[in-house]
Enzyme design. Structure first.
Site, mmCIF file in Angstrom:
data_model
loop_
_atom_site.group_PDB
_atom_site.id
_atom_site.type_symbol
_atom_site.label_atom_id
_atom_site.label_comp_id
_atom_site.label_asym_id
_atom_site.label_seq_id
_atom_site.Cartn_x
_atom_site.Cartn_y
_atom_site.Cartn_z
ATOM 1 N N GLU A 49 0.864 -1.190 0.000
ATOM 2 C CA GLU A 49 0.000 0.000 0.000
ATOM 3 C C GLU A 49 0.893 1.231 0.000
ATOM 4 O O GLU A 49 1.532 1.552 1.001
ATOM 5 C CB GLU A 49 -0.914 0.013 1.239
ATOM 6 C CG GLU A 49 -1.782 1.269 1.291
ATOM 7 C CD GLU A 49 -2.568 1.402 2.601
ATOM 8 O OE1 GLU A 49 -2.847 0.388 3.258
ATOM 9 O OE2 GLU A 49 -2.878 2.562 2.956
ATOM 10 N N ARG A 53 0.555 10.434 -0.149
ATOM 11 C CA ARG A 53 0.846 11.494 0.832
ATOM 12 C C ARG A 53 2.046 12.333 0.456
ATOM 13 O O ARG A 53 2.422 13.231 1.204
ATOM 14 C CB ARG A 53 1.131 10.871 2.207
ATOM 15 C CG ARG A 53 -0.068 10.192 2.788
ATOM 16 C CD ARG A 53 0.180 9.719 4.192
ATOM 17 N NE ARG A 53 -0.798 8.710 4.513
ATOM 18 C CZ ARG A 53 -0.799 7.969 5.592
ATOM 19 N NH1 ARG A 53 0.167 8.127 6.495
ATOM 20 N NH2 ARG A 53 -1.722 7.072 5.803
ATOM 21 N N THR A 77 -4.527 6.094 1.319
ATOM 22 C CA THR A 77 -4.903 7.493 1.534
ATOM 23 C C THR A 77 -5.754 8.028 0.384
ATOM 24 O O THR A 77 -5.616 9.180 -0.032
ATOM 25 C CB THR A 77 -3.669 8.394 1.782
ATOM 26 O OG1 THR A 77 -2.700 7.688 2.574
ATOM 27 C CG2 THR A 77 -4.044 9.651 2.548
ATOM 28 N N LYS A 137 -11.113 -1.861 6.047
ATOM 29 C CA LYS A 137 -9.988 -1.440 6.887
ATOM 30 C C LYS A 137 -10.584 -0.876 8.179
ATOM 31 O O LYS A 137 -11.553 -0.102 8.129
ATOM 32 C CB LYS A 137 -9.198 -0.363 6.142
ATOM 33 C CG LYS A 137 -8.140 0.345 6.970
ATOM 34 C CD LYS A 137 -7.322 1.287 6.094
ATOM 35 C CE LYS A 137 -6.379 2.154 6.926
ATOM 36 N NZ LYS A 137 -5.331 2.787 6.117
HETATM 37 C C1 3PG Z 1 -1.282 5.162 8.392
HETATM 38 O O1 3PG Z 1 -2.284 5.611 7.898
HETATM 39 O O2 3PG Z 1 -0.233 5.814 8.508
HETATM 40 C C2 3PG Z 1 -1.358 3.755 8.786
HETATM 41 O O3 3PG Z 1 -2.490 3.522 9.498
HETATM 42 C C3 3PG Z 1 -0.143 3.279 9.469
HETATM 43 O O4 3PG Z 1 -0.252 3.432 10.811
HETATM 44 P P1 3PG Z 1 0.978 3.025 11.731
HETATM 45 O O5 3PG Z 1 2.105 3.935 11.361
HETATM 46 O O6 3PG Z 1 0.484 3.231 13.116
HETATM 47 O O7 3PG Z 1 1.292 1.578 11.421
#
Ligand code: 3PG
Length: 216
Positions: A49, A53, A77, A137
């Site tokens: 994934e 961002r 995202t 999710k």
């Molecule tokens: C995110 O959106 O950054 C993910 O949920 C990852 O979360 P984490 O860094 O707590 O694993």
């Protein structure tokens, strides 16, 4: 299961047999994308994934999709249908959204991008369900209620399964994976930014190998 093109994948549940953890990846430098993907694949992690961002995210997805055929690249995202369309055009086989809106859920169906939509409440589960989504999710997993909330959702939503993500660690992942309504979990711990910055791909392969071996 061979997943090579977008046409090969109909539903995000097809990701489940590939392993217990989906890495949540943030790519700052485009040059890191392909070696990072290769390092994860070498550790047995094929489902990636890549989050939308950073300015290079779409180019990173495109590069990985072209150069690392073993990788099953998805876009994280996704906050709008335009994001989903851009991810699809970049070669992503699936999308992940942090929350649920009907515009994204219904729109992804129309453009043929399998979606793993985010939810954190029973109402969001119902909204996603109404649009035909039953693999969701659960985000942000730990902050939103963690294992007790997932156990609570199992009663009314016995036909729904989850990919909890957010605040999960290698230590807590097995507890999440042990729940009957959890199929996989997501997390950023496989791709620490300092390891990416240093080009320490062997460390990332080792983290991926350990994550691949996790079981509930
Ligand atoms: C995110 O959106 O950054 C993910 O949920 C990852 O979360 P984490 O860094 O707590 O694993």
């Amino acid at each position: 299961m061979a997943l090579k093109t977008g046409q090969d994948m109909q539903d995000t549940l097809e990701l489940v047999p590939h392993g217990p953890v989906i890495p949540v990846i943030v790519i700052q430098r485009l040059a890191d994308a392909v070696p990072l993907a290769r390092a994860l694949v070498a550790g047995g992690v094929r489902v990636l994934e890549v989050t939308l961002r950073t300015p290079v995210a779409l180019a990173a997805m495109r590069d990985i999709a072209r150069a690392v055929p073993e990788a099953i690249v998805g876009a994280g995202t996704i906050r709008s249908l335009a994001d989903a369309q851009a991810a699809r055009d970049a070669g992503c086989l699936f999308g992940v959204s942090p929350g649920y809106t009907a515009a994204i859920g219904q729109g992804c169906r129309q453009i043929g991008l399998p979606l793993l939509p985010g939810v954190a409440t029973a109402g969001e589960v119902m909204a996603a369900n109404a649009d035909g989504y039953s693999f969701l999710k659960f985000f942000p997993a730990t902050a939103a209620g963690g294992i007790p909330l997932l156990k609570g959702l199992a009663g009314p939503f016995a036909d729904v399964v989850f990919c909890p993500t957010g605040g999960i660690t290698p230590e807590t992942a097995p507890q999440f994976l042990a729940l009957p309504n959890v199929k996989v979990c997501g997390g950023s711990w496989l791709t620490p930014q300092d390891a990416i910055d240093a080009g320490d791909w062997s460390r990332i392969t080792a983290l991926a190998r350990a994550a691949s071996a996790l079981r509930g």
